[in-house]
Design an enzyme around this catalytic site. Structure first.
Site, short mmCIF file in Angstrom:
data_model
loop_
_atom_site.label_atom_id
_atom_site.label_comp_id
_atom_site.label_asym_id
_atom_site.label_seq_id
_atom_site.Cartn_x
_atom_site.Cartn_y
_atom_site.Cartn_z
N GLU A 141 0.80 -1.22 0.00
CA GLU A 141 0.00 0.00 0.00
C GLU A 141 0.84 1.27 0.00
O GLU A 141 0.30 2.37 -0.17
CB GLU A 141 -0.95 -0.01 1.20
CG GLU A 141 -2.04 -1.07 1.06
CD GLU A 141 -2.97 -1.12 2.26
OE1 GLU A 141 -2.60 -0.62 3.33
OE2 GLU A 141 -4.08 -1.67 2.11
N GLU A 154 7.69 -21.60 7.45
CA GLU A 154 7.87 -20.73 8.61
C GLU A 154 8.91 -21.28 9.58
O GLU A 154 9.38 -20.58 10.47
CB GLU A 154 6.55 -20.53 9.34
CG GLU A 154 6.08 -21.74 10.14
CD GLU A 154 4.86 -21.41 11.01
OE1 GLU A 154 4.85 -21.86 12.16
OE2 GLU A 154 3.97 -20.70 10.54
#
Length: 335
Positions: free
Chosen positions: A115, A146
């Site tokens: 963004e 992960e």
């Protein structure tokens, strides 16, 4: 790599489990003991029959839980501000802001990074989101990703990390190997490091120069850290990117003067921003935007500084993009 198994470790696929590996009975016992110490994983017996409540009652419960998150963030505002000032200083020298996380935490980092270009006209390489397992992990779990510190180091090496960069490891549990590995590797390279977690005394915060532990407590659904923990992480990431950009001169007051007008809505917003900043007529605004190829910050300087587009560009370059500094360099009608 989902939020309900944040930081769990598994054996390499296809290899037998060792007697004390995480996938052996003994290993699972160790993991259960570790999880039992985490506030984000705690069971809440008073909610054991939540599924028997009405939808309206559950919604009220969730809303009440969410209302506690801003207070948890507020408790860590001094630490958050210190981390932001340090990151802004690195970025002012040409460094990048890099988020690294797995599952929900990684997705929130990627979201915040993505963004920044339309909001602050940054290059996509300036604010980067790394998620364990790569882009496909945004929509589908990549098993085991992960659990690898080495994968995090490799992802950072691919970016050619420098000492001017800032790496923010994100993990609700504060024990996810990918996030810890990213912070450890970045710190070894001389980069600034921030560890954002939602448990006190986390390994992630300990590994980073700036440890941000936003303790949100047990979740409505046991271990579902996309809820309060995810909300807390989103709030803090909003602060990190937004305030860093304010410090870098990407705003003029509370106006997004570096907004990239890439669609009709943003083109209309650009004109509104110039109007709010200058009070100029529509004709003046259109002329200024046309002369500056639609650059909002330049157009404001043309109008308020009473200069042509070339001079506006020169003054902004000399002021490192800070509009207020550029306005102080010459005649202005600003108050």
């Amino acid at each position: 790599m989902t939020s309900t198994t944040d930081g769990l470790t598994t054996d390499t696929p296809g290899t037998p489990a060792s007697p004390t590996s995480p996938t052996s009975p003994e290993g699972y016992g160790e993991l259960r003991a570790q999880l039992a110490t985490l506030a984000t994983e705690a069971f809440r017996p008073e909610l054991a029959e939540i599924d028997r409540l009405s939808t309206a009652e559950i919604a009220r419960l969730m809303n009440g839980e969410d209302a506690t998150v801003p207070a948890a963030v507020a408790e860590r505002l001094p630490e958050i501000a210190a981390a932001i000032d340090a990151a802004a200083g690195r970025m002012a020298r040409g460094g990048r802001l890099i988020y690294a996380g797995a599952g929900t935490a990684g997705r929130l980092g990627v979201l915040d990074a993505s963004e920044c270009p339309p909001t602050f006209n940054t290059d996509p390489s300036e604010v980067v989101g790394l998620i364990a397992g790569g882009p496909s992990a945004m929509v589908k779990a990549v098993e085991g990703a992960e659990d690898s510190k080495e994968l995090a180091a490799a992802d950072l090496d691919a970016l050619k990390l420098t000492a001017d960069d800032t790496v923010v490891g994100i993990s609700a549990s504060g024990r996810t190997p990918y996030a810890i590995g990213a912070v450890e590797h970045a710190r070894a390279q001389g980069a600034l490091t921030v560890g954002l977690s939602c448990n006190a005394g986390s390994a992630l915060a300990a590994a980073a120069e700036h440890g941000l532990e936003i303790v949100t407590g047990p979740e409505l659904l046991t271990g579902s850290t996309r809820l309060k923990a995810g909300t807390a992480q989103k709030l803090v990431l909003n602060m990190i990117s937004t305030i860093t950009m304010i410090r870098l001169g990407k705003t003029y007051g509370n106006l997004m003067v570096d907004v990239r007008a890439s669609n009709e809505k943003l083109r209309a917003r650009s004109r509104h921003i110039v109007s709010l900043a200058t009070g100029a007529s529509d004709a003046e605004i259109e002329a200024a935007l046309a002369a500056t190829d639609g650059e909002v910050k330049h157009a404001i300087l043309v109008i308020l500084g009473r200069v042509d587009a070339a001079t506006a560009a020169e003054r902004l370059a000399e002021s490192d993009g800070h509009l207020r500094r550029a306005l102080n360099a010459g005649p202005t009608t600003a108050t």
